[in-house]
Design a protein around this motif. Structure first.
Motif, PDB file in Angstrom:
ATOM      1  N   UNK A   1       6.002   8.608   8.902  1.00  0.00           N
ATOM      2  CA  UNK A   1       4.675   8.009   9.077  1.00  0.00           C
ATOM      3  C   UNK A   1       3.592   8.701   8.261  1.00  0.00           C
ATOM      4  N   UNK A   2       3.949   9.781   7.571  1.00  0.00           N
ATOM      5  CA  UNK A   2       2.953  10.556   6.828  1.00  0.00           C
ATOM      6  C   UNK A   2       2.965  10.195   5.347  1.00  0.00           C
ATOM      7  N   UNK A   3       1.853  10.389   4.692  1.00  0.00           N
ATOM      8  CA  UNK A   3       1.790  10.253   3.245  1.00  0.00           C
ATOM      9  C   UNK A   3       2.422  11.486   2.606  1.00  0.00           C
TER      10      UNK A   3
ATOM     11  N   UNK B   1       7.183  18.925   3.682  1.00  0.00           N
ATOM     12  CA  UNK B   1       6.898  17.487   3.586  1.00  0.00           C
ATOM     13  C   UNK B   1       7.793  16.677   4.517  1.00  0.00           C
ATOM     14  N   UNK B   2       8.917  17.256   4.925  1.00  0.00           N
ATOM     15  CA  UNK B   2       9.874  16.544   5.775  1.00  0.00           C
ATOM     16  C   UNK B   2       9.919  17.105   7.190  1.00  0.00           C
ATOM     17  N   UNK B   3       8.803  17.585   7.663  1.00  0.00           N
ATOM     18  CA  UNK B   3       8.722  18.020   9.053  1.00  0.00           C
ATOM     19  C   UNK B   3       8.726  16.794   9.964  1.00  0.00           C
ATOM     20  N   UNK B   4       8.857  17.021  11.263  1.00  0.00           N
ATOM     21  CA  UNK B   4       8.947  15.911  12.223  1.00  0.00           C
ATOM     22  C   UNK B   4       7.795  14.931  12.030  1.00  0.00           C
TER      23      UNK B   4
ATOM     24  N   UNK C   1       0.820  -1.204   0.000  1.00  0.00           N
ATOM     25  CA  UNK C   1       0.000   0.000   0.000  1.00  0.00           C
ATOM     26  C   UNK C   1       0.854   1.253   0.000  1.00  0.00           C
ATOM     27  N   UNK C   2       1.989   1.200   0.668  1.00  0.00           N
ATOM     28  CA  UNK C   2       2.864   2.361   0.760  1.00  0.00           C
ATOM     29  C   UNK C   2       3.642   2.536  -0.541  1.00  0.00           C
TER      30      UNK C   2
END
Length: 207
Positions: A162-164, A155-158, A83-84
């Motif tokens: 785990x984020x899309x 998009x590359x915050x902490x 899925x990822x």
């Protein structure tokens, strides 16, 4: 996973499937750290714009070569897909075993605050993120998927692992490392100071 280990190097996660000796893992990590160090220096000085291309060329100089098309394992299009999108890209490039080990590494990294913070900081600064799963490829050789994605800084915050993310600018390539070429041709020419500084960039964690 017995014998499996991971490390954060710059804005990337390197993972090793079982079957790669500790000595060979150390050489691979050193090569990646040296390539990361030289690429960062060139980037900061404004000498390059394409991080991936320069990093890839640094690895090639040390003993990495692109694997020919007939050697790449392309999974059956009909089977169930991850899925990822990140793992899907890695699986499509080199097979499920590469995707599996990097998936475990990403999960375990969430419980290792020091390397996690370093990865998040570097990815945020550089606006890119790398995954580098490795597998044994015969005597003194290691195969690695070089996965590189770029995105906006936000998009590359902490917590970004785990984020899309947009997955809009991704490159992935299967490469093979000749450890003997690295040890006997490249490494003897490098000053000890460069090696020591590069080793300081490697943050190991268990998987």
């Amino acid at each position: 996973m017995n014998e499996s280990t991971s490390a954060v190097i710059g804005a990337g996660i390197v993972s090793f499937l079982p079957g790669i000796s500790a000595r060979h893992r150390d050489k691979v990590k050193l090569a990646l750290a040296m390539a990361e160090r030289s690429t960062e220096a060139a980037y900061r000085e404004g000498l390059i714009e394409d991080w991936f291309a320069y990093y890839r060329n640094q690895l090639k100089y040390m003993g990495w070569d692109a694997v020919s098309a007939e050697q790449v394992h392309w999974p059956d299009e009909q089977r169930a897909r991850q899925a990822d999108q990140v793992l899907e890209t890695i699986a499509a490039t080199a097979g499920e075993h590469f995707a599996s080990v990097i998936g475990i590494s990403m999960h375990k990294l969430l419980a290792n605050p020091t390397p996690l913070r370093e990865l998040e900081r570097r990815a945020y600064e550089r606006q890119h993120f790398q995954l580098l799963p490795c597998a044994p490829a015969g005597a003194n050789r290691v195969d690695m998927v070089l996965y590189h994605e770029t995105d906006t800084r936000s998009a590359y915050s902490a917590g970004f692992i785990s984020h899309k993310r947009s997955h809009r600018n991704v490159r992935a390539e299967l490469v093979r490392f000749n450890l003997l070429a690295f040890e006997h041709s490249y490494l003897p020419k490098v000053q000890d100071r460069v090696v020591q500084v590069s080793l300081q960039r490697i943050l190991d964690f268990d998987i």
